[in-house]
Design an enzyme around this catalytic site. Structure first.
Site, PDB file in Angstrom:
ATOM      1  CE1 TYR A 143      -3.609  -2.538   0.557  1.00  0.00           C
ATOM      2  CE2 TYR A 143      -4.852  -0.779   1.089  1.00  0.00           C
ATOM      3  CZ  TYR A 143      -4.623  -1.842   0.561  1.00  0.00           C
ATOM      4  OH  TYR A 143      -5.975  -2.590   0.436  1.00  0.00           O
ATOM      5  CG  ASP A 223      -1.290 -20.465  -2.685  1.00  0.00           C
ATOM      6  OD1 ASP A 223      -0.654 -20.286  -1.501  1.00  0.00           O
ATOM      7  OD2 ASP A 223      -0.812 -20.824  -3.703  1.00  0.00           O
ATOM      8  CG  ASP A 247      -7.866  -4.868   1.148  1.00  0.00           C
ATOM      9  OD1 ASP A 247      -8.764  -4.458   1.882  1.00  0.00           O
ATOM     10  OD2 ASP A 247      -7.751  -4.797  -0.155  1.00  0.00           O
TER      11      ASP A 247
HETATM   12  C1  IPM Z   1     -10.382  -1.591   4.050  1.00  0.00           C
HETATM   13  C2  IPM Z   1     -10.559  -0.955   2.611  1.00  0.00           C
HETATM   14  C3  IPM Z   1      -9.532   0.028   2.350  1.00  0.00           C
HETATM   15  C4  IPM Z   1      -8.276  -0.569   2.087  1.00  0.00           C
HETATM   16  C5  IPM Z   1      -9.682   0.860   1.166  1.00  0.00           C
HETATM   17  C6  IPM Z   1     -11.024   1.739   1.438  1.00  0.00           C
HETATM   18  C7  IPM Z   1      -8.452   1.808   1.011  1.00  0.00           C
HETATM   19  O1  IPM Z   1     -10.909  -1.873   1.671  1.00  0.00           O
HETATM   20  O2  IPM Z   1     -10.346  -1.083   4.972  1.00  0.00           O
HETATM   21  O3  IPM Z   1     -10.372  -2.890   3.778  1.00  0.00           O
HETATM   22  O4  IPM Z   1      -8.115  -1.265   1.130  1.00  0.00           O
HETATM   23  O5  IPM Z   1      -7.648  -0.740   3.379  1.00  0.00           O
HETATM   24 MN    MN Z   2     -10.888  -3.832   2.012  1.00  0.00          MN
END
Ligand code: IPM
Ligand code: MN
Length: 359
Positions: A143, A223, A247
């Protein structure tokens, strides 16, 4: 003695304001019942902030969050910004806020509520006993890694997956401590058969495990873990993993327990914590009083427990959610197509009544 606390409230986009209102009602009920004084102050973030001020995380919002005792965020995201570069999207506000607060450990618990076995896609005998927590590393990895760039015209793009020993160590430590108070199993999830980052991850998590001899550590490739979550979900206790893996797998857990709308989260670091439901802004549902407020209300419970150190109040909110669901209260996401369902406010009423009646 009641306590005083200041909570920064970030309703955000889509269904965000509707589920934020549910969380506020529950926090106000808790404050009245236990004689606490909670000052809950709203601030803009996401698309709402982009429209009003041209940036997804205004400086005023950032400062207010840093100066608060805890931050509650409902949701960010708006499809009208889909064509914008990453820095001009609503999501950038949330990513910048996580970084500013330094909330590196994101706890995403998922468990099967009584009465909801069968609500998800799993056979009831497979889902039975599902009770796990994903600990998602939240301020590093893919990220945030640089270099990153997009050359759309030239047809190339780069993202980077970096981790340092200390970033892995501190989030692993959170996972082991959490597991020590639960069923004492940590599953560290990686892709060490392909990624160097994962080889470091595995080595550092194994080191941290030596400081926690009462907790069992196992490693699983991401996976394979995605598959085991569907085939044998009840074997997991605490899972720890890098940002993007967390995520992805946490949405999977949402489906397994019946609805992503049920899942709460707590993002913890060394300062104020950030508490948000796992679901997004669900634009198609916005403004219809149809969203499930449980993820937001359960996030308010996590705010009470981890943000304000009020475990008794947190448990009371969690019992109220359980009681509401056990009594058959269901929003649309939990009802087979076309069946009768409660609105967001009706579901919230049911939880608030259970909370008021308790104790
Ligand atoms: C989450 C969301 C966020 C992320 C987005 C909105 C940036 O999907 O909190 O899981 O990817 O972390
Ligand atoms: Mn998410």
């Amino acid at each position: 003695m009641g306590r005083s606390a200041r909570i920064a409230l970030l309703p955000g986009d889509g269904i965000g304001p509707e589920v934020a209102a549910a969380a506020v009602r529950v926090l106000e009920t808790v404050a009245a019942k236990y004689s606490h004084s909670l000052e809950i102050v709203p601030h803009p973030i996401g698309a709402a902030a982009l429209r009003a001020q041209g940036v997804p995380l205004p400086e005023g919002t950032r400062q207010a969050c840093l100066a608060s005792d805890a931050v509650f965020l409902a949701a960010v995201g708006d499809p009208s910004f889909d064509a914008e570069p990453p820095a001009k999207r609503p999501e950038a506000g949330l990513l910048a806020l996580r970084k500013a607060l330094g909330v590196y450990a994101n706890l995403r618990p998922g468990r099967l509520f009584a009465g909801l076995n069968g609500a998800g896609p799993l056979k009831p005998e497979v889902a039975r006993g599902l009770d796990l927590v994903i600990v998602r590393e939240l301020t590093g990895g893919l990220y945030y890694g640089t270099p990153r760039r997009l050359d759309l015209a030239g047809g190339s793009a780069v993202n980077t997956l970096p981790y340092t020993r200390s970033e892995i160590e501190r989030v692993a430590e959170v996972a082991f401590r959490l597991a020590a108070g639960r069923r004492r199993l940590v599953t560290s999830v990686d892709k060490s058969n392909v990624l160097e980052t994962s080889q470091l991850w595995r080595a550092v998590v194994s080191e941290v495990a030596r400081r926690h001899p009462d907790v069992t550590l196992e490693h699983q490739l991401v996976d394979s873990c995605a598959m085991s979550l569907v085939t044998t979900p009840s074997r997991f206790d605490v899972l720890v993993m890098e940002n993007l893996f967390g995520d992805i797998l946490s949405d999977e857990v949402g489906a397994l327990v019946g609805s992503l709308g049920l899942l709460p989260s707590a993002s913890l670091g060394d300062g104020p914590g950030l508490f948000e439901p796992v679901h997004g802004s669900a634009p198609a549902l916005a403004g219809r009083n149809a969203a499930n407020p449980v993820g937001a209300v359960a996030s308010a419970a996590m705010l009470l427990r981890y943000g304000l150190s009020l475990p008794e109040e947190a448990a009371a909110v969690e019992r109220a959610i359980e009681a509401a669901l056990a009594s058959g209260a269901r929003t649309r996401d939990l009802v087979p197509a076309g069946g009768p369902a409660l609105t967001t406010t009706e579901m919230t009423d049911t939880i608030v009544r259970a909370l008021e009646g308790a104790r």
